[in-house]
Design an enzyme around this catalytic site. Structure first.
Site, PDB file in Angstrom:
ATOM      1  N   SER A 142       0.906  -1.066  -0.109  1.00  0.00           N
ATOM      2  CA  SER A 142       0.039   0.101   0.138  1.00  0.00           C
ATOM      3  C   SER A 142       0.988   1.156  -0.190  1.00  0.00           C
ATOM      4  CB  SER A 142      -0.731  -0.012   1.250  1.00  0.00           C
ATOM      5  OG  SER A 142      -1.420   1.265   1.624  1.00  0.00           O
ATOM      6  N   TYR A 155      -1.820  -1.030  10.582  1.00  0.00           N
ATOM      7  CA  TYR A 155      -1.854  -1.191   8.740  1.00  0.00           C
ATOM      8  C   TYR A 155      -0.620  -0.853   8.047  1.00  0.00           C
ATOM      9  CZ  TYR A 155      -3.764  -1.306   4.169  1.00  0.00           C
ATOM     10  OH  TYR A 155      -4.123  -1.273   2.945  1.00  0.00           O
TER      11      TYR A 155
HETATM   12  N1  NAD Z   1      -8.627  -0.003  -1.658  1.00  0.00           N
HETATM   13  C1  NAD Z   1      -7.784   0.607  -1.561  1.00  0.00           C
HETATM   14  O1  NAD Z   1      -7.439   1.844  -1.687  1.00  0.00           O
HETATM   15  C2  NAD Z   1      -6.214   0.072  -1.184  1.00  0.00           C
HETATM   16  C3  NAD Z   1      -4.902   0.891  -1.060  1.00  0.00           C
HETATM   17  C4  NAD Z   1      -3.865   0.253  -0.869  1.00  0.00           C
HETATM   18  C5  NAD Z   1      -3.868  -0.976  -0.521  1.00  0.00           C
HETATM   19  N2  NAD Z   1      -5.048  -1.644  -0.606  1.00  0.00           N
HETATM   20  C6  NAD Z   1      -4.693  -3.176  -0.194  1.00  0.00           C
HETATM   21  O2  NAD Z   1      -5.419  -4.049  -1.433  1.00  0.00           O
HETATM   22  C7  NAD Z   1      -5.753  -5.159  -0.942  1.00  0.00           C
HETATM   23  C8  NAD Z   1      -7.362  -5.324  -1.223  1.00  0.00           C
HETATM   24  O3  NAD Z   1      -7.970  -4.431  -0.765  1.00  0.00           O
HETATM   25  P1  NAD Z   1      -9.594  -4.077  -1.068  1.00  0.00           P
HETATM   26  O4  NAD Z   1      -9.674  -2.606  -0.866  1.00  0.00           O
HETATM   27  O5  NAD Z   1      -9.739  -4.673  -2.371  1.00  0.00           O
HETATM   28  O6  NAD Z   1     -10.295  -4.582   0.197  1.00  0.00           O
HETATM   29  P2  NAD Z   1     -11.878  -5.344   0.266  1.00  0.00           P
HETATM   30  O7  NAD Z   1     -12.176  -5.428   1.406  1.00  0.00           O
HETATM   31  O8  NAD Z   1     -12.625  -4.983  -1.145  1.00  0.00           O
HETATM   32  O9  NAD Z   1     -11.357  -7.009  -0.328  1.00  0.00           O
HETATM   33  C9  NAD Z   1     -10.475  -7.676   0.687  1.00  0.00           C
HETATM   34  C10 NAD Z   1     -10.781  -9.320   0.721  1.00  0.00           C
HETATM   35  O10 NAD Z   1      -9.885  -9.862   1.668  1.00  0.00           O
HETATM   36  C11 NAD Z   1     -10.634 -10.828   2.382  1.00  0.00           C
HETATM   37  N3  NAD Z   1     -10.309 -11.192   3.571  1.00  0.00           N
HETATM   38  C12 NAD Z   1     -10.033 -10.384   4.609  1.00  0.00           C
HETATM   39  N4  NAD Z   1      -9.145 -11.058   5.648  1.00  0.00           N
HETATM   40  C13 NAD Z   1      -9.078 -12.409   4.969  1.00  0.00           C
HETATM   41  C14 NAD Z   1      -8.337 -13.469   5.333  1.00  0.00           C
HETATM   42  N5  NAD Z   1      -7.643 -13.577   6.891  1.00  0.00           N
HETATM   43  N6  NAD Z   1      -8.099 -14.532   4.802  1.00  0.00           N
HETATM   44  C15 NAD Z   1      -8.727 -14.471   3.277  1.00  0.00           C
HETATM   45  N7  NAD Z   1      -9.576 -13.450   3.026  1.00  0.00           N
HETATM   46  C16 NAD Z   1      -9.378 -12.341   3.647  1.00  0.00           C
HETATM   47  C17 NAD Z   1     -11.997 -10.094   2.370  1.00  0.00           C
HETATM   48  O11 NAD Z   1     -13.151 -11.234   2.707  1.00  0.00           O
HETATM   49  C18 NAD Z   1     -12.465  -9.274   1.027  1.00  0.00           C
HETATM   50  O12 NAD Z   1     -12.926 -10.048   0.361  1.00  0.00           O
HETATM   51  C19 NAD Z   1      -5.285  -5.225   0.612  1.00  0.00           C
HETATM   52  O13 NAD Z   1      -4.272  -5.768   0.827  1.00  0.00           O
HETATM   53  C20 NAD Z   1      -5.371  -3.761   0.987  1.00  0.00           C
HETATM   54  O14 NAD Z   1      -4.737  -3.455   2.073  1.00  0.00           O
HETATM   55  C21 NAD Z   1      -6.185  -1.336  -0.932  1.00  0.00           C
END
Ligand code: NAD
Length: 251
Positions: A142, A155
């Protein structure tokens, strides 16, 4: 068909970025294993990919559980005989807390999924990748892993750890034919950050630093992941690719 014939495991693929990556990987000819805690949405993602002619299998798994990883890897190897790509993407996103506001339980929960989950994923797939002499590991970090973001203490620490773990795998396993790279998404429109975008103060501060004038979409991250998963990135390892619309370079 830039991933034709490859086999990928993608964690957190029932939603947001992981779902976008699984959908693109399948469209590029890759067999995808969707790992998630959310069975309903995981199966919907699987079915949507299959409806377009893609090869997708949902598997319930908690990435913080080594026993779940053992089962997943055994299943994928039994069905496909190889694992070409692991995208460690699942995370627990605890925000709104500085160090004083973060309980020990918050800290442990955050690190169990977001950092230990990535470690366990690497540990689970590396033996088969080493045996086949190739593999691409893609870890979702991230922009919070490379710059200070207010009230994302646990985080940010976990995501910084993901970058260093990625580099460790890159240097320890590069000579075995394995590449490991990290992607640092900026603000990407997914269910996880919907509450943040609805917060007026946060949203205004964020939007003022988006040099390309838009919030990112899961497909923006999927494009980077397709590159890192494909042979086009054959000379890229240990890289940290920022996909944030210019957010972290803005003053
Ligand atoms: N959306 C953003 O702006 C953003 C920015 C930087 C980084 N990220 C990173 O991108 C990745 C995806 O985030 P997102 O925004 O798509 O989130 P999201 O909540 O839409 O999707 C995350 C998924 O991970 C699953 N999950 C959570 N804990 C879990 C576990 N222990 N085992 C298996 N599955 C699990 C959840 O059920 C969910 O389906 C993450 O690593 C997040 O930190 C997102």
């Amino acid at each position: 068909m830039r991933l034709r014939g490859k086999v990928a495991i993608i964690t957190g693929a029932a939603s947001g970025i992981g779902q976008g990556v699984a959908t693109r990987f399948a469209a590029e000819g890759c067999a995808v294993f969707i790992l998630d805690l959310n069975e309903e949405s995981g199966k919907q993602t699987q079915d949507a990919i299959r409806a377009k002619g893609g090869d997708a299998t949902f598997q319930y798994a908690d990435v913080s559980r080594p026993d779940h990883w053992s089962e997943v890897v055994a299943k994928v190897l039994e069905r496909q005989g190889r694992i070409d790509i692991l995208h460690n993407n699942a995370a627990r996103i605890i925000y709104g807390k500085n160090v004083l506001q973060t309980s020990e339980d918050d800290w442990d929960d955050e690190l169990a999924t977001t950092l230990k989950g990535v470690f366990l994923g690497c540990k689970a797939v590396l033996p088969s990748m080493v045996a086949q002499g190739s593999g691409s590991i893609i870890n979702t970090s991230s922009t919070a892993g490379i710059s200070g973001v207010p009230r994302f203490a646990a985080y940010s620490a976990a995501k910084g750890g993901v970058i260093q773990l990625t580099r460790s795998v890159a240097v320890d396993f590069g000579r075995s034919g394995i590449r490991a790279n990290a992607i640092c998404p900026g603000i990407i429109e997914t269910p996880a950050i919907r509450p943040l975008l609805d917060d007026e103060e946060y949203s205004a501060a964020t939007r003022s630093r988006l040099m390309l004038n838009r919030i990112g979409q899961p497909d923006d991250i999927a494009s980077a992941a397709v590159f890192l998963g494909s042979d086009e990135s054959g000379f890229v390892t240990g890289a940290v690719i920022v996909v944030d619309g210019g957010r972290t370079v803005a003053y």
